[in-house]
Design a protein around this motif. Structure first.
Motif, PDB file in Angstrom:
ATOM      1  N   GLU A  66       0.891  -1.316  -0.122  1.00  0.00           N
ATOM      2  CA  GLU A  66      -0.014  -0.092   0.082  1.00  0.00           C
ATOM      3  C   GLU A  66       0.944   1.107   0.114  1.00  0.00           C
ATOM      4  OE1 GLU A  66      -2.945   0.173  -0.768  1.00  0.00           O
ATOM      5  OE2 GLU A  66      -3.649   2.298   0.286  1.00  0.00           O
ATOM      6  N   THR A  67       1.990   1.238   0.785  1.00  0.00           N
ATOM      7  CA  THR A  67       2.916   2.132   0.546  1.00  0.00           C
ATOM      8  C   THR A  67       3.292   2.597  -0.874  1.00  0.00           C
ATOM      9  OG1 THR A  67       3.673   1.711   2.585  1.00  0.00           O
ATOM     10  CG2 THR A  67       5.194   3.101   1.464  1.00  0.00           C
ATOM     11  N   LEU A  68       3.809   1.651  -1.460  1.00  0.00           N
ATOM     12  CA  LEU A  68       4.172   1.824  -2.947  1.00  0.00           C
ATOM     13  C   LEU A  68       2.735   2.478  -3.610  1.00  0.00           C
ATOM     14  CD1 LEU A  68       5.619  -1.406  -4.702  1.00  0.00           C
ATOM     15  CD2 LEU A  68       6.493   1.205  -4.719  1.00  0.00           C
ATOM     16  N   THR A  69       1.705   1.949  -3.629  1.00  0.00           N
ATOM     17  CA  THR A  69       0.420   2.446  -4.143  1.00  0.00           C
ATOM     18  C   THR A  69       0.106   3.806  -3.845  1.00  0.00           C
ATOM     19  OG1 THR A  69      -0.432   0.006  -4.272  1.00  0.00           O
ATOM     20  CG2 THR A  69      -1.947   2.145  -4.516  1.00  0.00           C
ATOM     21  N   GLU A  70       0.258   4.097  -2.512  1.00  0.00           N
ATOM     22  CA  GLU A  70      -0.103   5.601  -2.231  1.00  0.00           C
ATOM     23  C   GLU A  70       0.832   6.573  -2.618  1.00  0.00           C
ATOM     24  OE1 GLU A  70      -1.787   6.129   1.701  1.00  0.00           O
ATOM     25  OE2 GLU A  70      -3.017   4.254   1.528  1.00  0.00           O
TER      26      GLU A  70
ATOM     27  N   GLY B  10      -0.820  -4.866  -5.040  1.00  0.00           N
ATOM     28  CA  GLY B  10      -1.917  -5.792  -5.018  1.00  0.00           C
ATOM     29  C   GLY B  10      -1.109  -7.308  -4.848  1.00  0.00           C
ATOM     30  N   PHE B  11       0.253  -7.428  -5.827  1.00  0.00           N
ATOM     31  CA  PHE B  11       0.875  -8.620  -5.755  1.00  0.00           C
ATOM     32  C   PHE B  11       1.539  -8.815  -4.459  1.00  0.00           C
ATOM     33  CE2 PHE B  11       3.631 -11.714  -7.484  1.00  0.00           C
ATOM     34  CZ  PHE B  11       5.107 -11.428  -6.931  1.00  0.00           C
ATOM     35  N   LEU B  12       2.158  -7.867  -3.509  1.00  0.00           N
ATOM     36  CA  LEU B  12       2.507  -8.013  -2.276  1.00  0.00           C
ATOM     37  C   LEU B  12       1.323  -8.447  -1.419  1.00  0.00           C
ATOM     38  CD1 LEU B  12       5.104  -5.013  -1.879  1.00  0.00           C
ATOM     39  CD2 LEU B  12       5.692  -7.475  -2.489  1.00  0.00           C
TER      40      LEU B  12
ATOM     41  N   GLY C  42       0.077 -13.591  -7.896  1.00  0.00           N
ATOM     42  CA  GLY C  42      -0.691 -13.475  -9.184  1.00  0.00           C
ATOM     43  C   GLY C  42      -1.935 -12.854  -8.735  1.00  0.00           C
ATOM     44  N   ALA C  43      -2.600 -13.440  -8.003  1.00  0.00           N
ATOM     45  CA  ALA C  43      -4.219 -13.101  -7.572  1.00  0.00           C
ATOM     46  C   ALA C  43      -4.284 -11.602  -7.395  1.00  0.00           C
ATOM     47  CB  ALA C  43      -4.777 -14.067  -6.755  1.00  0.00           C
ATOM     48  N   GLY C  44      -3.059 -11.265  -6.463  1.00  0.00           N
ATOM     49  CA  GLY C  44      -3.242  -9.936  -5.918  1.00  0.00           C
ATOM     50  C   GLY C  44      -2.910  -8.974  -7.042  1.00  0.00           C
ATOM     51  N   LEU C  45      -1.962  -9.348  -7.803  1.00  0.00           N
ATOM     52  CA  LEU C  45      -1.422  -8.567  -8.939  1.00  0.00           C
ATOM     53  C   LEU C  45      -2.723  -8.227  -9.811  1.00  0.00           C
ATOM     54  CD1 LEU C  45       1.630  -8.490 -10.716  1.00  0.00           C
ATOM     55  CD2 LEU C  45      -0.294  -8.519 -12.203  1.00  0.00           C
ATOM     56  N   LEU C  46      -3.690  -9.119 -10.083  1.00  0.00           N
ATOM     57  CA  LEU C  46      -4.798  -8.926 -10.787  1.00  0.00           C
ATOM     58  C   LEU C  46      -5.934  -7.982 -10.325  1.00  0.00           C
ATOM     59  CD1 LEU C  46      -5.440 -12.641 -12.358  1.00  0.00           C
ATOM     60  CD2 LEU C  46      -4.722 -10.324 -13.595  1.00  0.00           C
TER      61      LEU C  46
ATOM     62  N   GLY D 264      -9.832  -7.515   0.501  1.00  0.00           N
ATOM     63  CA  GLY D 264     -10.454  -8.455  -0.422  1.00  0.00           C
ATOM     64  C   GLY D 264      -9.148  -9.189  -1.262  1.00  0.00           C
ATOM     65  N   THR D 265      -8.341  -8.144  -1.553  1.00  0.00           N
ATOM     66  CA  THR D 265      -7.094  -8.779  -1.880  1.00  0.00           C
ATOM     67  C   THR D 265      -6.286  -9.710  -1.145  1.00  0.00           C
ATOM     68  OG1 THR D 265      -6.551  -6.665  -3.228  1.00  0.00           O
ATOM     69  CG2 THR D 265      -4.717  -8.280  -3.243  1.00  0.00           C
ATOM     70  N   LEU D 266      -6.132  -9.568   0.177  1.00  0.00           N
ATOM     71  CA  LEU D 266      -5.434 -10.502   0.916  1.00  0.00           C
ATOM     72  C   LEU D 266      -6.250 -11.773   1.112  1.00  0.00           C
ATOM     73  CD1 LEU D 266      -3.406 -10.062   3.510  1.00  0.00           C
ATOM     74  CD2 LEU D 266      -5.336  -9.936   5.123  1.00  0.00           C
ATOM     75  N   MET D 267      -7.710 -11.751   1.104  1.00  0.00           N
ATOM     76  CA  MET D 267      -8.294 -13.163   1.098  1.00  0.00           C
ATOM     77  C   MET D 267      -7.992 -13.758  -0.090  1.00  0.00           C
ATOM     78  SD  MET D 267      -9.553 -13.551   3.991  1.00  0.00           S
ATOM     79  CE  MET D 267     -10.975 -14.183   4.554  1.00  0.00           C
ATOM     80  N   MET D 268      -8.318 -13.201  -1.308  1.00  0.00           N
ATOM     81  CA  MET D 268      -7.820 -13.916  -2.552  1.00  0.00           C
ATOM     82  C   MET D 268      -6.688 -14.349  -2.680  1.00  0.00           C
ATOM     83  SD  MET D 268     -10.502 -13.811  -4.557  1.00  0.00           S
ATOM     84  CE  MET D 268      -9.720 -14.460  -6.123  1.00  0.00           C
ATOM     85  N   GLY D 269      -5.708 -13.888  -2.215  1.00  0.00           N
ATOM     86  CA  GLY D 269      -4.247 -14.341  -2.007  1.00  0.00           C
ATOM     87  C   GLY D 269      -4.180 -15.620  -1.119  1.00  0.00           C
TER      88      GLY D 269
END
Lengths: 372, 351, 310
Positions: free
Chosen positions: C35-39, C204-206, C78-82, C50-55
């Motif tokens: 999230e640091t990267l994103t922000e 998301g990947f992370l 990969g799922a997180g990246l998507l 949601g990404t955490l759970m999908m991962g």
């Protein structure tokens, strides 16, 4: 702006409504009939290696019976949702018998039962009172604390430190009974054994359960048992850390081939079969259905490698007594862990004694408190 | 009703509608593809969603009972949103509101009748308003992000709620489901005649209409929306701005708290862990789907209530996991947001 | 303090906190770094829960079917990246609110994860290995606390790497410029949306990898109660870590320790008020946010283009 949302929502609502209304006629409940339609409600997933699975396995057994059809809904929370779910099963699916398998459904069952006097509601664990509760409600439960007592014996023999652990969800009576039975069983073979209790606060909290298991093991505890909906995480943690574990609800031995001692297991299939047979024969089942080892409501899992021959003999002997209805777990003099006498000398509270279902103490030897 | 219809007529814009309806269709199609991949009949599932939501009198009542609290909890996000804040701690206000009603209601003399009920509900509003007001105050005077803080406050509220309900406030009779003392029957809210839907539905409708009126027909609401749409212009309002922000949070929280209180008075009768049913969180969804517009909430709450009502039926009829409805709700939400991109008119919208 | 022989309760609790810090901080760490990267690139992704759970569900399933937990980790990433890419794509449209998209993805991601995870509740998937850094002690508790998972090590290495990336590389500079001043970035010929897409996807990947930690190591199972709000708390973490990856590491450890406080205290015999222990992480997060925010609206270090109002 508004209009778009309004129109969009209206369109979708109308669309669904049109479909709904046009299918209305197909969904009338069929009264009576030869086939007995039964609904099951589970608070969690059906394959949780624990509580819900034990019920689902029972349901699967009666689904095989002739003239029986079952309808199941899982993950029904213990909120008003379950009332709607039950009503849905009655109105939309036409069930005439409902099994509400989770504790927290009790108040909701009472409400819905008043609205549908022709449907029979079976609740697992409720405290039915004939003078207060509706006549179409029945409560059933098993004396699984007998199993926990035997778990305790196995734990008492297997533990080298004499320190046992119990991971529990909330300090409600049935949980306290289990903790106490486990401790009494352990102390019957090792009078100095102690049980440290950790409450997680909820019925299914995997991270807290793992934390609890690790914390207990860190304190030198070498046998753990539990009362949570899905013992999977705790059993796996014990196996991984090389600590004995006694199971609960269902057979988790495949998860811990080395460390699984034995386990207290439900046998709901037997209970459900009896109830269904009664209903189909036109008999009104008992409103307060209870049973233990003797009645086949509960049973023990096969022994694991950690159970010594001495332990096996002792467990089988006590089990034998339970099978004959001769064994009393809770008898006086019994003190709780604050020193107060909770069962006076000379008094025996047999398994069927309803006062046990109101238990609010932890016996001597338990480290922890019921209060918050 | 007349004003709403006139408003509708005045603001039709074809391109916008087309995109929105297209988005809905897209969500439905995506969902259908998803179902086909699972080996399920999409037509059957969608039909069951319709039946489960609106296909019978039972279904309708189920839907309305679920929609009623959503009308109020949505306002907890919607009202602060008019001032540019995103509040997602609705569930915390709901819980504390329910608890306040339980505690006060069980302590007042039953002879107070409807007065007791109203006081208990007022307590719910105060509790909820205070809680979300904290998030607003934190934002105004300490620069703390209200979105995150309102959510963190939910976690705190839940822990405190459980502690109190299962501890000091517990009714000793409630052995297996630790609860507070039940409300006396003089304080219970009754159903609307002939239905199983309680009067909370009317409260919710009234609240939404009131919110629309205040924000779009009064000076106060106008000022509030200025703060939301233009930071610099809002800054010229000075202290008034801070009061407006905190006030909006408090009013929004009061709505969610009131919804919790109504839930207790009308349905649950006592507070226990089962009060945490995600109604507050669903309110966020309703508010966003309605694009923060109070009149739209009326229909969107019905839609979301219907979706949730149909969940059990869909699950039983098709052997689908209950998460299926969440997937559809998520797809719907995403599609509606995506359709925003095709809106032509220049009014607001964050990045 | 001679830990191997001391029985002091304080020592035991300290070890428990240490173990908790190491064990449960990893999801916080990965999500907050992502999230640091994103922000820093100028966008808020609230959908990381949601990404955490999908991962978690993807990692578990991939590990189960391939027999290799590292395949699971990659699949989770990969799922997180998507999911991250989806967030970025939706937010790239001008009138779409990133907060709303985040909440939508939270709902969608969690629902989809629960749905896909139905057949995964019973089976056991191969776990990620741990490195025994406690080989030098005979105290079993300490030994257990020092079981370090490979992902934790990866996270610890990643934090300073990310800090260096952001501060000293050309790409890091470009990313930060998009977060500070979009117009200036465009003037330099940078495409901010492209950068944000990459940053959100990487975030998301992370986060997905963080999720795989939950299902493949601790608690090491798939179930619907797996996340206790870590994805959301991690977004808060980013704020009071002042968008500094190294501080993210520190605060993640702190939160990991706090999360296991309840169990540790109960095991030591303190059962009173166990519900309140559960609120400690949230209270601490709130406290930290209040302390580190200035009276003047805004937190120092906040990328100027972030659309979350403060």
């Amino acid at each position: 702006m508004i209009k778009k949302i309004v129109l969009l929502a209206a369109a979708l609502t109308a669309g669904l409504g049109l479909i709904g209304c046009s299918h209305q006629s197909q969904q009338k409940a069929s009264p009576g009939g030869k086939v007995l339609k039964i609904g099951f409600l589970y608070v969690g997933p059906k394959d949780d290696f624990g509580y819900n699975q034990s019920h689902a396995e029972g349901a699967a057994e009666i689904a095989q019976l002739p003239n029986v059809k079952i309808v199941e809904q899982e993950n029904v929370p213990e909120t008003v949702d379950v009332e709607k779910a039950m009503e849905g099963m009655i109105v939309q699916d036409g069930v005439s018998v409902i099994f509400a398998t989770s504790f927290g459904y009790w108040d909701h069952v009472l409400k819905v039962a008043l609205k549908y006097p022709n449907v029979k509601f079976f609740h697992c664990g409720g405290l039915y009172q004939a003078d207060k509760d509706p006549p179409n409600v029945y409560s059933y439960f098993g004396y699984i604390e007998e199993g926990q007592y035997l778990n305790g014996i196995a734990a008492g023999y297997a533990s080298k430190t004499g320190k046992l652990g119990f991971i529990a969800a909330k300090p409600i009576p049935q949980v306290l009974e289990n903790i106490n039975a486990f401790t009494l069983g352990a102390r019957s073979v090792n009078p100095k054994a102690t049980t440290t209790v950790v409450f997680t606060g909820g019925w299914s909290m995997p991270t807290q359960e793992a934390n609890a298991a690790n914390s207990l093991i860190d304190k030198g505890i070498d046998v753990i048992t539990m009362h949570v909906d899905s013992p999977k995480v705790i059993v796996q943690t014990c196996e991984q850390r090389g600590v004995f574990v006694a199971g609960y609800h269902a057979d988790q031995s495949s998860l811990a081939p080395k460390e699984y001692l034995t386990g207290a297991i439900w046998n709901w299939g037997a209970v459900y079969k009896t109830i269904v047979a009664d209903i189909q024969a036109g008999k009104d089942p008992s409103h307060f259905i209870r049973g233990g080892m003797k009645d086949g409501f509960v049973k023990m899992a096969p022994f694991g490698p950690g159970v010594s021959a001495t332990a096996k003999t002792k467990i089988e002997s006590v089990l034998g007594k339970m099978m004959k209805g001769e064994f009393v777990i809770f008898k006086g003099p019994l003190k709780d862990n604050t020193g107060k006498v909770v069962i006076p000398a000379g008094t025996s509270e047999v398994q069927t004694d309803p006062v046990l279902e109101k238990m609010n103490y932890l016996v001597q030897g338990v480290i922890g408190s019921t209060g918050m | 009703m007349v004003t709403a219809a006139a408003l509708l007529k005045r603001n039709v814009s074809k391109t916008g509608i087309g995109a929105q309806l297209g988005a809905i269709l897209a969500a439905v199609v995506l969902f259908a593809v998803f179902l086909v991949l699972q080996g399920k009949s999409p037509w059957g599932v969608l039909a069951d969603m319709g039946i489960g939501a609106f296909g019978s009198s039972f279904a309708w009542q189920n839907t309305l009972v679920r929609a009623a609290p959503l009308l109020l909890t949505a306002l907890c996000t919607l009202i602060p949103a008019q001032l540019g804040l995103v509040i997602i701690g609705n569930e915390g206000a709901w819980l504390l509101g329910g608890l306040a009603t339980s505690v006060l209601g069980a302590s007042l003399p039953p002879s107070w009748g409807i007065g007791g009920l109203l006081l208990s509900l007022a307590a719910a509003a105060v509790a909820g308003g205070f809680w979300i007001g904290l998030a607003g105050a934190g934002r105004q005077w300490r620069g703390v992000d209200p979105t995150i803080s309102s959510l963190l406050l939910y976690y705190v509220a839940w822990g405190v709620f459980l502690f109190l309900v299962e501890g000091p406030l517990r009714d000793p009779q409630s052995l297996n489901e630790p609860s507070t003392f039940p409300l006396p029957k003089e304080f219970l809210m009754s159903s609307l005649p002939g239905t199983s839907v309680h009067a909370g539905l009317l409260v919710g409708i009234a609240a939404c209409l009131l919110a629309w009126f205040v924000f779009f027909r009064t000076r106060l609401g106008f000022d509030a929306r200025i703060v939301g749409e233009n930071e610099r212009l809002g800054a010229t309002l000075g202290l008034r701005r801070s009061l407006l922000v905190v006030g909006a949070c408090a009013v929004g929280g009061a709505c969610a708290g009131l919804a919790g209180g109504i839930q207790i008075a009308a349905i649950n009768h006592a507070s226990n862990a089962s009060l945490n049913a995600g109604v507050g969180f669903s309110g966020i969804l309703v508010a966003f789907l309605a694009r923060q517009r109070p009149l739209a909430v009326l229909l969107v709450a019905l839609l979301v209530g219907g979706l949730q009502a149909s969940g059990g039926f869909v699950q039983r009829d098709h052997n689908l996991p209950d998460a299926t409805i969440s997937v559809f709700q998520g797809l719907l939400f995403l599609s509606v947001l995506w359709a925003e991109a095709f809106r032509r008119d220049p009014s607001g919208g964050n990045k | 303090m001679n830990l191997s022989t001391s029985n002091s309760a304080v020592g035991a609790i300290f070890i428990a906190l240490l173990g908790g810090a190491i064990k449960t901080s990893t999801p916080y760490l990965f999500v907050s770094l992502g999230e640091t990267l994103t922000e820093k690139a100028g966008r808020v992704n609230l959908g990381l829960e949601g990404t955490l759970m999908m991962g978690a569900v993807t990692g578990f399933g991939a590990s189960l079917f391939s027999g290799n937990p590292f395949v699971g980790v990659l699949a989770a990433g990969g799922a997180g990246l998507l999911m991250g890419a989806l967030h970025a794509w939706l937010c790239s449209f001008r009138r779409v609110s990133s907060i709303a998209v985040g909440i939508a993805l939270m709902i969608f991601g969690t629902g989809l994860a629960f749905y896909l995870g139905k057949p995964l509740i019973q089976p056991q998937a191969p776990h990620l290995p741990a490195i025994d850094l406690g080989f030098w002690t005979t105290n079993p508790a300490l030994k257990e606390a020092l079981q370090i998972n490979v992902l934790f090590i990866a996270g610890v290495v990643l934090a300073p790497l990310l800090a260096w990336f952001l501060a000293s590389t050309r790409w890091g500079l470009i990313l930060r410029l998009c977060g500070e001043n979009v117009e200036a970035a465009r003037a330099k010929g940078i495409q901010p949306e492209r950068v944000r897409l990459l940053a959100t996807a990487a975030g998301g990947f992370l986060a997905g990898i963080g999720g795989s930690f939950l299902s493949l190591y601790y608690p090491g199972t798939w179930t619907e109660g797996l996340s206790t709000g870590q994805g959301l708390l991690a977004v808060a973490l980013v704020i009071f870590s002042r968008w500094n990856p190294l501080l993210c590491l520190v605060t993640s450890l702190l939160f990991g320790a706090l999360g296991s406080l309840g169990a540790a205290l109960q095991a030591a015999g303190l059962s009173q008020g166990f519900y309140l222990f559960g609120t400690v992480p949230a209270l601490m997060a709130l406290g930290l946010m209040i302390l580190t925010s200035g009276k003047k609206r805004g937190v120092s270090g906040r990328p100027a283009e972030l659309s979350v109002h403060t």
